[in-house]
Design a protein around this motif. Structure first.
Motif, mmCIF file in Angstrom:
data_model
loop_
_atom_site.group_PDB
_atom_site.id
_atom_site.type_symbol
_atom_site.label_atom_id
_atom_site.label_comp_id
_atom_site.label_asym_id
_atom_site.label_seq_id
_atom_site.Cartn_x
_atom_site.Cartn_y
_atom_site.Cartn_z
ATOM 1 N N ILE A 71 25.349 -8.619 4.436
ATOM 2 C CA ILE A 71 25.195 -7.932 5.726
ATOM 3 C C ILE A 71 24.280 -6.768 5.202
ATOM 4 O O ILE A 71 22.872 -6.423 6.279
ATOM 5 C CB ILE A 71 26.658 -8.047 6.005
ATOM 6 N N PHE A 72 24.681 -5.698 4.452
ATOM 7 C CA PHE A 72 23.137 -4.958 4.307
ATOM 8 C C PHE A 72 21.911 -5.091 3.200
ATOM 9 O O PHE A 72 22.574 -3.921 2.897
ATOM 10 C CB PHE A 72 24.819 -3.437 4.361
ATOM 11 N N ALA A 73 21.751 -6.272 3.254
ATOM 12 C CA ALA A 73 20.875 -6.380 2.130
ATOM 13 C C ALA A 73 19.758 -5.268 2.180
ATOM 14 O O ALA A 73 19.431 -4.665 1.182
ATOM 15 C CB ALA A 73 20.728 -8.023 2.172
ATOM 16 N N GLU A 74 19.459 -4.910 3.213
ATOM 17 C CA GLU A 74 17.910 -4.344 3.027
ATOM 18 C C GLU A 74 18.039 -2.561 3.465
ATOM 19 O O GLU A 74 17.640 -2.256 2.440
ATOM 20 C CB GLU A 74 17.483 -4.510 5.036
ATOM 21 N N PHE A 75 19.301 -2.555 3.402
ATOM 22 C CA PHE A 75 19.351 -0.971 3.177
ATOM 23 C C PHE A 75 19.779 -0.615 1.849
ATOM 24 O O PHE A 75 19.486 0.067 0.782
ATOM 25 C CB PHE A 75 21.011 -0.635 3.878
ATOM 26 N N ALA A 77 19.107 -2.639 -0.897
ATOM 27 C CA ALA A 77 18.516 -3.372 -1.508
ATOM 28 C C ALA A 77 17.021 -1.648 -2.346
ATOM 29 O O ALA A 77 16.569 -1.741 -1.120
ATOM 30 C CB ALA A 77 17.339 -3.835 -1.958
ATOM 31 N N PRO A 78 16.606 -1.939 -3.443
ATOM 32 C CA PRO A 78 15.558 -0.904 -2.531
ATOM 33 C C PRO A 78 14.228 -0.992 -2.979
ATOM 34 O O PRO A 78 13.148 -0.110 -2.129
ATOM 35 C CB PRO A 78 15.387 -0.503 -4.838
ATOM 36 N N ASN A 79 14.219 -2.220 -2.953
ATOM 37 C CA ASN A 79 12.244 -2.853 -2.389
ATOM 38 C C ASN A 79 12.621 -3.647 -1.340
ATOM 39 O O ASN A 79 13.792 -4.654 -1.987
ATOM 40 C CB ASN A 79 11.444 -3.090 -3.731
ATOM 41 N N LEU A 80 10.900 -4.489 -0.925
ATOM 42 C CA LEU A 80 11.397 -5.431 0.202
ATOM 43 C C LEU A 80 11.562 -6.890 -1.154
ATOM 44 O O LEU A 80 11.137 -6.987 -2.255
ATOM 45 C CB LEU A 80 10.413 -5.448 0.803
ATOM 46 N N ALA A 81 12.194 -7.679 -0.173
ATOM 47 C CA ALA A 81 12.161 -8.710 -1.341
ATOM 48 C C ALA A 81 10.597 -9.480 -2.379
ATOM 49 O O ALA A 81 10.682 -10.057 -3.292
ATOM 50 C CB ALA A 81 12.735 -10.477 -0.560
ATOM 51 N N GLN A 82 9.677 -9.557 -1.284
ATOM 52 C CA GLN A 82 8.985 -10.085 -1.312
ATOM 53 C C GLN A 82 7.227 -8.861 -1.738
ATOM 54 O O GLN A 82 6.143 -9.214 -1.843
ATOM 55 C CB GLN A 82 8.321 -11.119 -0.013
ATOM 56 N N ALA A 83 7.910 -8.147 -2.036
ATOM 57 C CA ALA A 83 7.094 -6.994 -2.426
ATOM 58 C C ALA A 83 6.357 -7.202 -3.855
ATOM 59 O O ALA A 83 7.101 -6.580 -4.189
ATOM 60 C CB ALA A 83 7.262 -5.288 -2.732
ATOM 61 N N ALA A 84 5.178 -7.185 -3.976
ATOM 62 C CA ALA A 84 4.682 -7.936 -5.591
ATOM 63 C C ALA A 84 4.038 -6.665 -5.564
ATOM 64 O O ALA A 84 2.808 -6.256 -4.948
ATOM 65 C CB ALA A 84 4.405 -9.448 -5.433
ATOM 66 N N ARG A 85 3.626 -6.722 -7.602
ATOM 67 C CA ARG A 85 3.427 -4.932 -8.255
ATOM 68 C C ARG A 85 2.589 -5.847 -9.524
ATOM 69 O O ARG A 85 3.677 -5.791 -10.507
ATOM 70 C CB ARG A 85 3.825 -4.264 -8.742
ATOM 71 N N PRO A 86 1.896 -6.699 -9.577
ATOM 72 C CA PRO A 86 1.132 -7.407 -10.450
ATOM 73 C C PRO A 86 0.882 -6.990 -11.939
ATOM 74 O O PRO A 86 0.824 -7.314 -13.076
ATOM 75 C CB PRO A 86 0.161 -8.025 -9.987
ATOM 76 N N LYS A 149 13.300 -3.573 8.554
ATOM 77 C CA LYS A 149 13.957 -3.929 10.131
ATOM 78 C C LYS A 149 15.438 -4.414 9.872
ATOM 79 O O LYS A 149 15.830 -5.494 8.848
ATOM 80 C CB LYS A 149 13.427 -5.139 10.759
ATOM 81 N N MET A 150 16.154 -4.143 10.261
ATOM 82 C CA MET A 150 18.025 -4.400 9.981
ATOM 83 C C MET A 150 18.020 -5.242 10.925
ATOM 84 O O MET A 150 18.070 -4.905 11.344
ATOM 85 C CB MET A 150 18.919 -2.772 10.018
ATOM 86 N N TRP A 151 18.675 -6.871 9.704
ATOM 87 C CA TRP A 151 18.999 -7.705 10.609
ATOM 88 C C TRP A 151 17.743 -7.967 11.464
ATOM 89 O O TRP A 151 17.974 -9.093 12.850
ATOM 90 C CB TRP A 151 20.227 -7.669 11.906
ATOM 91 N N GLY A 152 16.458 -7.486 11.433
ATOM 92 C CA GLY A 152 15.340 -7.496 12.243
ATOM 93 C C GLY A 152 15.108 -7.347 13.151
ATOM 94 O O GLY A 152 13.940 -8.185 14.443
ATOM 95 N N LEU A 153 16.118 -6.037 12.994
ATOM 96 C CA LEU A 153 16.484 -5.558 14.928
ATOM 97 C C LEU A 153 16.006 -3.896 14.864
ATOM 98 O O LEU A 153 14.953 -4.080 15.685
ATOM 99 C CB LEU A 153 17.557 -5.711 15.614
ATOM 100 N N PHE A 154 16.136 -3.618 13.833
ATOM 101 C CA PHE A 154 16.552 -2.062 14.037
ATOM 102 C C PHE A 154 15.415 -1.483 12.616
ATOM 103 O O PHE A 154 16.071 -1.863 11.970
ATOM 104 C CB PHE A 154 17.632 -1.004 13.464
ATOM 105 N N PRO A 155 14.211 -1.446 12.921
ATOM 106 C CA PRO A 155 13.657 -0.599 11.913
ATOM 107 C C PRO A 155 13.709 0.307 11.441
ATOM 108 O O PRO A 155 13.970 0.933 11.782
ATOM 109 C CB PRO A 155 11.995 -0.466 12.717
ATOM 110 N N SER A 156 13.471 0.919 9.337
ATOM 111 C CA SER A 156 14.287 1.820 9.085
ATOM 112 C C SER A 156 13.382 1.602 8.303
ATOM 113 O O SER A 156 12.697 0.511 6.947
ATOM 114 C CB SER A 156 15.401 2.010 9.472
ATOM 115 N N ASP A 157 13.078 3.390 7.247
ATOM 116 C CA ASP A 157 13.024 2.878 5.935
ATOM 117 C C ASP A 157 14.103 3.504 4.742
ATOM 118 O O ASP A 157 13.153 4.027 3.634
ATOM 119 C CB ASP A 157 11.557 4.306 5.321
ATOM 120 N N LEU A 158 15.164 3.863 5.546
ATOM 121 C CA LEU A 158 15.968 4.090 4.242
ATOM 122 C C LEU A 158 16.633 3.235 3.720
ATOM 123 O O LEU A 158 17.103 2.516 4.381
ATOM 124 C CB LEU A 158 17.278 5.108 5.081
#
Length: 399
Positions: A71-75, A77-86, A149-158
């Motif tokens: 439920i709280f995966a975005e909060f 997870a330290p990084n985004l799921a698709q954030a790539a750093r080759p 965006k938490m649950w695709g609704l609320f923008p955050s960077d925490l």
């Protein structure tokens, strides 16, 4: 004379004759000795028995934790799921440390992980990473990081945990070939894999209960037709049928639509066992006194089925459903692992295991196999232990 003998006998007799002052209801199972438990309702007995199963309690806590993680995966997870750093391709896992030494050699508390140093194999010219103890990456809780965006609704960077400097490497479970954080991807995959099992079981629950109730209550040609349908579905080999149905999904569909179609496929093939369970219980209960009393009272058939018979099966259905959830999770994981289920950019445990399909990857980065597979094993075992506990507790009168 006889009166005196009677009085003397009465004085010397024990006060307890044939258990006349004992409770009328004797304990139904060893360990249930109080009048409260002996006269308790069904749900109270179920809870008392379930609470004694410590393994089932622990399994329930683990399952609840997994759903909270999803439920709280975005909060979390330290990084985004698709954030790539080759530049950090196949970086090994980092270990959290608590103390560092300053210039004077004194130890002080600092939550951190070690950085990386790059080494090049002169024979194969392959670049690899090693953990460098001289490089310190401070980490903390409730830090600012990549925006989401938490649950695709609320923008955050925490984020719950992460490096104090957003660009520092932070790979608790290692990185994949594109330098994506496996820890964050496992957290995001928890949401998909756990929810697809829950949604699939809900659909199977509706189909299994309705079809099993109709089959067991009416019997005759209705029972014959439903049982033949169940036998046809059960006779089909599961894996090839899954593969055929999944391959029929158009490639051009959006990932979200593919997700729901995979859920539908898994659930359409998973309702048969529950339907037979419900059918057998309906056969046993449809002639009981309470059903006859409800029929004589003027209740229609729908009310008898859903108001009188089904509530008496609630605990049993709950146990069966709990045991069916791991089957749904394994089915989704197997389909995604074989490449005919969910596909990137959707992140699930099965999709993560696609990266571990060859020996070279496993030898280079074994964490790509260990952690997603470990998540599947933990979830499946927890559901099985919880289901066993509920199944035993669902029959508190069993001796």
């Amino acid at each position: 004379m006889s009166d005196n003998i009677f009085q003397e006998t009465a004085l010397h007799e024990p006060t307890h004759h044939h258990g006349l002052d004992r409770p009328a209801i004797t304990p139904l199972k060893k360990g249930v000795t109080s009048d409260t438990d002996a006269a308790a309702g069904q749900w109270t007995l179920i809870w008392h028995k379930f609470a004694k199963d410590r393994l089932a309690i622990v399994a329930g806590i683990v399952i609840l934790t997994l759903y909270l993680i999803g439920i709280f995966a975005e909060f979390l997870a330290p990084n985004l799921a698709q954030a790539a750093r080759p530049q950090y391709s196949y970086a090994p896992p980092q270990t959290i440390s608590f103390f560092v030494e300053d210039e004077n050699g004194e130890r002080k508390f600092l939550l951190h992980v070690k950085g990386y140093s790059v080494t090049v194999d002169q024979a194969s010219l392959r670049r690899s990473f090693v953990v460098d103890d001289s490089k310190v990456v401070p980490i903390g809780f409730f830090v600012r990081g990549p925006e989401y965006k938490m649950w695709g609704l609320f923008p955050s960077d925490l984020h719950l945990v992460g490096p104090l400097k957003a660009h520092d490497p932070f790979y608790l479970l290692g990185a994949d070939k594109l330098g994506r954080d496996l820890f964050s991807r496992v957290i995001y995959g928890t949401r998909v894999s756990m929810s697809i099992g829950l949604i699939g079981v809900c659909i199977s629950l509706i189909l299994g209960v309705v079809m099993g109730a109709l089959s067991g209550y009416y019997g005759g040609w209705v029972d014959l037709l439903i049982q033949r349908i169940i036998e046809i579905i059960s006779a089909m080999p599961t894996i090839p049928l899954w593969l055929g149905l999944a391959a029929a999904i158009p490639v051009s569909l959006a990932p979200l639509k593919v997700y729901f179609l995979i859920t539908l496929i898994v659930s359409l093939l998973g309702w048969t066992s529950l339907a037979r369970e419900v059918r057998g219980r309906f056969f046993a209960l449809r002639g009981d006194d309470f059903v006859t009393a409800a029929r004589l009272d003027g209740s229609n058939e729908r009310r008898i089925i859903f108001r009188h018979i089904l509530p008496s099966l609630t605990s049993h259905i709950l146990a069966v459903v709990t045991l069916a959830l791991p089957t749904m999770i394994v089915a989704e994981t197997a389909l995604s692992f074989l490449g005919v289920g969910l596909k990137p950019p959707v992140v699930s445990w099965g999709v993560l295991l696609q990266d571990a399909q060859n020996i070279r990857t496993i030898s280079t980065a074994p964490w790509l196999l260990i952690w997603p597979a470990g998540a599947v094993v933990i979830a499946v075992l927890s559901f099985n232990f919880l289901g066993d506990g509920l199944r035993d507790a669902a029959d508190p009168y069993d001796s």
